[in-house]
Design a protein around this motif. Structure first.
Motif, mmCIF file in Angstrom:
data_model
loop_
_atom_site.group_PDB
_atom_site.id
_atom_site.type_symbol
_atom_site.label_atom_id
_atom_site.label_comp_id
_atom_site.label_asym_id
_atom_site.label_seq_id
_atom_site.Cartn_x
_atom_site.Cartn_y
_atom_site.Cartn_z
ATOM 1 N N PHE A 34 0.809 -1.211 0.000
ATOM 2 C CA PHE A 34 0.000 0.000 0.000
ATOM 3 C C PHE A 34 0.844 1.263 0.000
ATOM 4 C CE2 PHE A 34 -3.231 -2.945 1.667
ATOM 5 C CZ PHE A 34 -4.239 -2.666 0.761
ATOM 6 N N GLY A 35 2.093 1.157 0.324
ATOM 7 C CA GLY A 35 2.956 2.327 0.323
ATOM 8 C C GLY A 35 3.172 2.876 -1.073
ATOM 9 N N THR A 49 -1.409 9.235 -2.727
ATOM 10 C CA THR A 49 -2.307 9.846 -1.745
ATOM 11 C C THR A 49 -3.708 10.006 -2.315
ATOM 12 O OG1 THR A 49 -0.404 11.054 -0.865
ATOM 13 C CG2 THR A 49 -2.587 11.826 -0.238
ATOM 14 N N ARG A 50 -3.800 10.343 -3.559
ATOM 15 C CA ARG A 50 -5.120 10.482 -4.197
ATOM 16 C C ARG A 50 -5.886 9.162 -4.197
ATOM 17 N NH1 ARG A 50 -3.967 14.265 -9.471
ATOM 18 N NH2 ARG A 50 -3.398 16.132 -8.276
ATOM 19 N N MET A 51 -5.142 8.097 -4.447
ATOM 20 C CA MET A 51 -5.793 6.784 -4.453
ATOM 21 C C MET A 51 -6.255 6.410 -3.045
ATOM 22 S SD MET A 51 -6.879 4.461 -6.266
ATOM 23 C CE MET A 51 -6.397 3.260 -7.430
ATOM 24 N N HIS A 52 -5.472 6.708 -2.026
ATOM 25 C CA HIS A 52 -5.887 6.460 -0.647
ATOM 26 C C HIS A 52 -7.159 7.240 -0.317
ATOM 27 C CE1 HIS A 52 -2.820 3.986 1.295
ATOM 28 N NE2 HIS A 52 -1.924 4.582 0.491
#
Length: 119
Positions: A7-8, A12-15
């Motif tokens: 997940f790293g 950020t947009r996908m998170h």
């Protein structure tokens, strides 16, 4: 924590997108569980019951009349008011159809005292 390393690489947009999608699904499921969203089928059943009751009241006053044309006209008018109603009829206690109005398919069908005709 080795499963978390994958997940790293997600941006950020996908998170944020996954978090908002999960939040949206949770809110919709919670609203459905708490019955905040109206149930369409229950609403349709309620409207059908109200229609049947009002039809029974209107027709019961015409059953004693000696003019069957008034009863037939009333049945046709009630049938034409709702597109979902295919046919309406007055049946005797033994299930025989006395006054049909609407689709011809119901004319030959007989029902018992406790049975309901579903279409």
């Amino acid at each position: 924590m080795s499963w978390f390393r994958g997940f790293g690489r997600i941006s950020t947009r996908m998170h944020l997108a996954l978090g908002l999608a999960g939040l949206t699904v949770s809110v919709i499921l919670a609203a459905s569980f708490l019955e905040l969203v109206p149930d369409g089928e229950a609403l349709a059943r309620r409207h059908r019951a109200i229609f049947a009751e009002s039809m029974a009241i209107a027709v019961s006053s015409l059953l004693d009349d000696t003019q069957p044309e008034a009863l037939r006209d009333t049945l046709e008018f009630l049938r034409s008011r709702d597109d979902e109603v295919l046919s309406i009829g007055v049946r005797a206690q033994d299930g025989a159809l006395l006054m049909p109005a609407g689709a011809d398919g119901v004319r030959g069908r007989r029902i018992g005292r406790d049975a309901a005709v579903r279409g």
